[in-house]
Design a protein around this motif. Structure first.
Motif, PDB file in Angstrom:
ATOM      1  N   MET A  37       0.803  -1.220   0.000  1.00  0.00           N
ATOM      2  CA  MET A  37       0.000   0.000   0.000  1.00  0.00           C
ATOM      3  C   MET A  37       0.841   1.278   0.000  1.00  0.00           C
ATOM      4  O   MET A  37       0.383   2.328  -0.457  1.00  0.00           O
ATOM      5  N   THR A  38       2.058   1.203   0.517  1.00  0.00           N
ATOM      6  CA  THR A  38       2.884   2.415   0.622  1.00  0.00           C
ATOM      7  C   THR A  38       3.933   2.524  -0.486  1.00  0.00           C
ATOM      8  O   THR A  38       4.631   3.534  -0.573  1.00  0.00           O
ATOM      9  N   ARG A  39       4.038   1.506  -1.334  1.00  0.00           N
ATOM     10  CA  ARG A  39       4.983   1.610  -2.450  1.00  0.00           C
ATOM     11  C   ARG A  39       4.514   2.672  -3.441  1.00  0.00           C
ATOM     12  O   ARG A  39       3.337   2.784  -3.742  1.00  0.00           O
ATOM     13  N   THR A  40       5.448   3.453  -3.942  1.00  0.00           N
ATOM     14  CA  THR A  40       5.121   4.459  -4.946  1.00  0.00           C
ATOM     15  C   THR A  40       6.341   4.698  -5.818  1.00  0.00           C
ATOM     16  O   THR A  40       7.458   4.298  -5.470  1.00  0.00           O
ATOM     17  N   SER A  41       6.154   5.313  -6.957  1.00  0.00           N
ATOM     18  CA  SER A  41       7.265   5.567  -7.870  1.00  0.00           C
ATOM     19  C   SER A  41       8.169   6.663  -7.313  1.00  0.00           C
ATOM     20  O   SER A  41       7.693   7.717  -6.892  1.00  0.00           O
ATOM     21  N   VAL A  42       9.462   6.397  -7.325  1.00  0.00           N
ATOM     22  CA  VAL A  42      10.462   7.347  -6.836  1.00  0.00           C
ATOM     23  C   VAL A  42      11.424   7.649  -7.979  1.00  0.00           C
ATOM     24  O   VAL A  42      11.997   6.731  -8.572  1.00  0.00           O
ATOM     25  N   ARG A  43      11.621   8.930  -8.257  1.00  0.00           N
ATOM     26  CA  ARG A  43      12.421   9.343  -9.416  1.00  0.00           C
ATOM     27  C   ARG A  43      13.659  10.161  -9.062  1.00  0.00           C
ATOM     28  O   ARG A  43      14.427  10.505  -9.950  1.00  0.00           O
ATOM     29  N   ASN A  44      13.830  10.489  -7.795  1.00  0.00           N
ATOM     30  CA  ASN A  44      14.991  11.277  -7.365  1.00  0.00           C
ATOM     31  C   ASN A  44      15.776  10.505  -6.317  1.00  0.00           C
ATOM     32  O   ASN A  44      15.195  10.051  -5.316  1.00  0.00           O
ATOM     33  N   TYR A  45      17.087  10.394  -6.548  1.00  0.00           N
ATOM     34  CA  TYR A  45      17.905   9.527  -5.708  1.00  0.00           C
ATOM     35  C   TYR A  45      19.157  10.264  -5.219  1.00  0.00           C
ATOM     36  O   TYR A  45      19.619  11.228  -5.829  1.00  0.00           O
ATOM     37  N   THR A  46      19.704   9.759  -4.129  1.00  0.00           N
ATOM     38  CA  THR A  46      20.993  10.248  -3.652  1.00  0.00           C
ATOM     39  C   THR A  46      22.102   9.590  -4.481  1.00  0.00           C
ATOM     40  O   THR A  46      21.836   8.726  -5.317  1.00  0.00           O
ATOM     41  N   SER A  47      23.333   9.959  -4.191  1.00  0.00           N
ATOM     42  CA  SER A  47      24.472   9.371  -4.917  1.00  0.00           C
ATOM     43  C   SER A  47      24.920   8.037  -4.324  1.00  0.00           C
ATOM     44  O   SER A  47      25.820   7.388  -4.865  1.00  0.00           O
ATOM     45  N   GLU A  48      24.287   7.608  -3.245  1.00  0.00           N
ATOM     46  CA  GLU A  48      24.683   6.359  -2.587  1.00  0.00           C
ATOM     47  C   GLU A  48      24.404   5.158  -3.484  1.00  0.00           C
ATOM     48  O   GLU A  48      23.344   5.056  -4.108  1.00  0.00           O
ATOM     49  N   THR A  49      25.352   4.250  -3.550  1.00  0.00           N
ATOM     50  CA  THR A  49      25.182   3.057  -4.376  1.00  0.00           C
ATOM     51  C   THR A  49      24.272   2.043  -3.670  1.00  0.00           C
ATOM     52  O   THR A  49      24.029   2.126  -2.468  1.00  0.00           O
ATOM     53  N   VAL A  50      23.780   1.095  -4.449  1.00  0.00           N
ATOM     54  CA  VAL A  50      22.953   0.018  -3.909  1.00  0.00           C
ATOM     55  C   VAL A  50      23.845  -1.201  -3.711  1.00  0.00           C
ATOM     56  O   VAL A  50      24.588  -1.596  -4.617  1.00  0.00           O
ATOM     57  N   SER A  51      23.782  -1.793  -2.543  1.00  0.00           N
ATOM     58  CA  SER A  51      24.685  -2.904  -2.227  1.00  0.00           C
ATOM     59  C   SER A  51      24.388  -4.130  -3.084  1.00  0.00           C
ATOM     60  O   SER A  51      23.270  -4.339  -3.548  1.00  0.00           O
ATOM     61  N   LYS A  52      25.421  -4.963  -3.260  1.00  0.00           N
ATOM     62  CA  LYS A  52      25.264  -6.209  -4.011  1.00  0.00           C
ATOM     63  C   LYS A  52      24.243  -7.119  -3.340  1.00  0.00           C
ATOM     64  O   LYS A  52      23.494  -7.830  -4.009  1.00  0.00           O
ATOM     65  N   GLU A  53      24.220  -7.091  -2.001  1.00  0.00           N
ATOM     66  CA  GLU A  53      23.272  -7.924  -1.264  1.00  0.00           C
ATOM     67  C   GLU A  53      21.835  -7.511  -1.581  1.00  0.00           C
ATOM     68  O   GLU A  53      20.965  -8.359  -1.801  1.00  0.00           O
ATOM     69  N   ASN A  54      21.591  -6.204  -1.616  1.00  0.00           N
ATOM     70  CA  ASN A  54      20.243  -5.728  -1.928  1.00  0.00           C
ATOM     71  C   ASN A  54      19.868  -6.016  -3.376  1.00  0.00           C
ATOM     72  O   ASN A  54      18.714  -6.335  -3.678  1.00  0.00           O
ATOM     73  N   ILE A  55      20.840  -5.907  -4.271  1.00  0.00           N
ATOM     74  CA  ILE A  55      20.568  -6.224  -5.679  1.00  0.00           C
ATOM     75  C   ILE A  55      20.157  -7.682  -5.810  1.00  0.00           C
ATOM     76  O   ILE A  55      19.172  -8.012  -6.481  1.00  0.00           O
ATOM     77  N   GLU A  56      20.895  -8.575  -5.142  1.00  0.00           N
ATOM     78  CA  GLU A  56      20.561 -10.003  -5.242  1.00  0.00           C
ATOM     79  C   GLU A  56      19.202 -10.283  -4.606  1.00  0.00           C
ATOM     80  O   GLU A  56      18.427 -11.098  -5.129  1.00  0.00           O
ATOM     81  N   THR A  57      18.896  -9.608  -3.499  1.00  0.00           N
ATOM     82  CA  THR A  57      17.587  -9.799  -2.863  1.00  0.00           C
ATOM     83  C   THR A  57      16.465  -9.419  -3.820  1.00  0.00           C
ATOM     84  O   THR A  57      15.463 -10.138  -3.948  1.00  0.00           O
ATOM     85  N   MET A  58      16.628  -8.310  -4.522  1.00  0.00           N
ATOM     86  CA  MET A  58      15.609  -7.874  -5.479  1.00  0.00           C
ATOM     87  C   MET A  58      15.487  -8.849  -6.640  1.00  0.00           C
ATOM     88  O   MET A  58      14.379  -9.154  -7.099  1.00  0.00           O
ATOM     89  N   LEU A  59      16.608  -9.352  -7.123  1.00  0.00           N
ATOM     90  CA  LEU A  59      16.571 -10.325  -8.217  1.00  0.00           C
ATOM     91  C   LEU A  59      15.908 -11.627  -7.776  1.00  0.00           C
ATOM     92  O   LEU A  59      15.137 -12.232  -8.528  1.00  0.00           O
ATOM     93  N   ARG A  60      16.200 -12.061  -6.555  1.00  0.00           N
ATOM     94  CA  ARG A  60      15.555 -13.266  -6.030  1.00  0.00           C
ATOM     95  C   ARG A  60      14.045 -13.067  -5.924  1.00  0.00           C
ATOM     96  O   ARG A  60      13.261 -13.977  -6.214  1.00  0.00           O
ATOM     97  N   ALA A  61      13.636 -11.863  -5.511  1.00  0.00           N
ATOM     98  CA  ALA A  61      12.206 -11.550  -5.437  1.00  0.00           C
ATOM     99  C   ALA A  61      11.582 -11.603  -6.823  1.00  0.00           C
ATOM    100  O   ALA A  61      10.482 -12.136  -7.009  1.00  0.00           O
TER     101      ALA A  61
END
Length: 201
Positions: A37-61
Motif C-alpha cells: 500500500m505504501t509503495r510508490t514511484s520514486v524518481r529522485n535519488y541520492t548518490s549512494e550506491t545500492v549494495s550487491k546484497e540488496n541487488i541479489e535480494t531484489m533479483l531473487r524476489a
C-alpha cells in the motif's frame, strides 16, 4: 494433584505459544500489506550506491514471481556502469532519471523460453509479475524505484537491446530505475470501488 498442575501449566504454555504465533502471523501479514500500500514511484535519488546484497535480494524476489507453466521466460540485466546508465536515459525518454541513479535493472523476455502458439504472449505477464516483485522488494529494503516501459514500443525496446548487446531472442520489456530516495515519497490512494464488480460485470 501435581500431575494435574503440570497438565494445566502445559496447556497454558501451549495456548500462549499459539497466541504468540498468531500475533506474529498477523504482524507479518500487516507488514506485507503495508509494503504494498505504501509503495510508490520514486524518481529522485541520492548518490549512494545500492549494495550487491540488496541487488541479489531484489533479483531473487523477481524470480519468485508466478510464471506460466513455470517457463521463467525472463532475463535481468543489472546496470551500474555510469556510461551505460546515461545511455539508457537517452534510449528511453521515460527513464531520464537513470542518468542520476546508481542502478537500473532491465527486465527482458527470453523468447527461447517463452511458450509456443497462443500462449507465447504470456511472457509479458510473467515478466511484469517479476517487475512488480522487484519494485516491492526495493521498497521493503528502503530503496526507491520506478517502472519505465519499453515493450511494445519496438523502437525503444530495440534501442535498449542493442545498447545492452543482447541477442535477438532477448526482448527488453521495461527498465526499473532504483536508488536511495532523496526525500520520502507519498503514495497515491488508488482505491476506487467503482472499478470492482462481483460475480458479473
Amino acid at each position: 494433584m501435581m500431575r494435574k498442575m503440570t497438565m494445566m501449566t502445559l496447556a497454558l504454555a501451549m495456548t500462549a505459544c499459539a497466541s504468540a504465533q498468531q500475533t506474529s502471523e498477523n504482524n507479518d501479514a500487516q507488514t506485507a500489506i503495508n509494503n504494498i500500500m505504501t509503495r510508490t514511484s520514486v524518481r529522485n535519488y541520492t548518490s549512494e550506491t545500492v549494495s550487491k546484497e540488496n541487488i541479489e535480494t531484489m533479483l531473487r524476489a523477481g524470480m519468485a514471481a508466478p510464471t506460466a507453466v513455470n517457463r521463467q521466460p525472463w532475463h535481468f540485466v543489472v546496470v551500474t556502469d555510469r556510461e551505460k546508465l546515461n545511455a539508457l536515459a537517452e534510449a528511453n525518454r521515460g527513464s531520464g532519471m537513470a542518468a542520476k541513479a546508481p542502478l537500473v535493472i532491465v527486465v527482458c523476455g527470453n523468447m527461447e523460453k517463452a511458450l509456443e502458439g497462443t500462449g507465447r504472449g504470456f511472457w509479458i505477464q510473467d515478466c511484469s509479475a517479476a517487475t512488480e516483485n522487484i519494485l516491492l522488494a526495493a521498497h521493503a529494503l528502503g530503496l526507491g524505484a520506478v517502472w519505465t516501459g519499453l515493450y511494445p514500443n519496438e523502437e525503444r525496446s530495440n534501442a535498449v537491446r542493442k545498447l545492452l548487446k543482447a541477442p535477438e531472442n532477448i526482448v527488453p520489456l521495461c527498465t526499473i530505475v532504483i536508488g536511495h530516495p532523496q526525500e520520502p515519497a507519498q503514495p497515491k490512494n488508488k482505491w476506487n470501488p467503482d472499478n470492482v464488480s462481483y460475480n458479473e460485470y
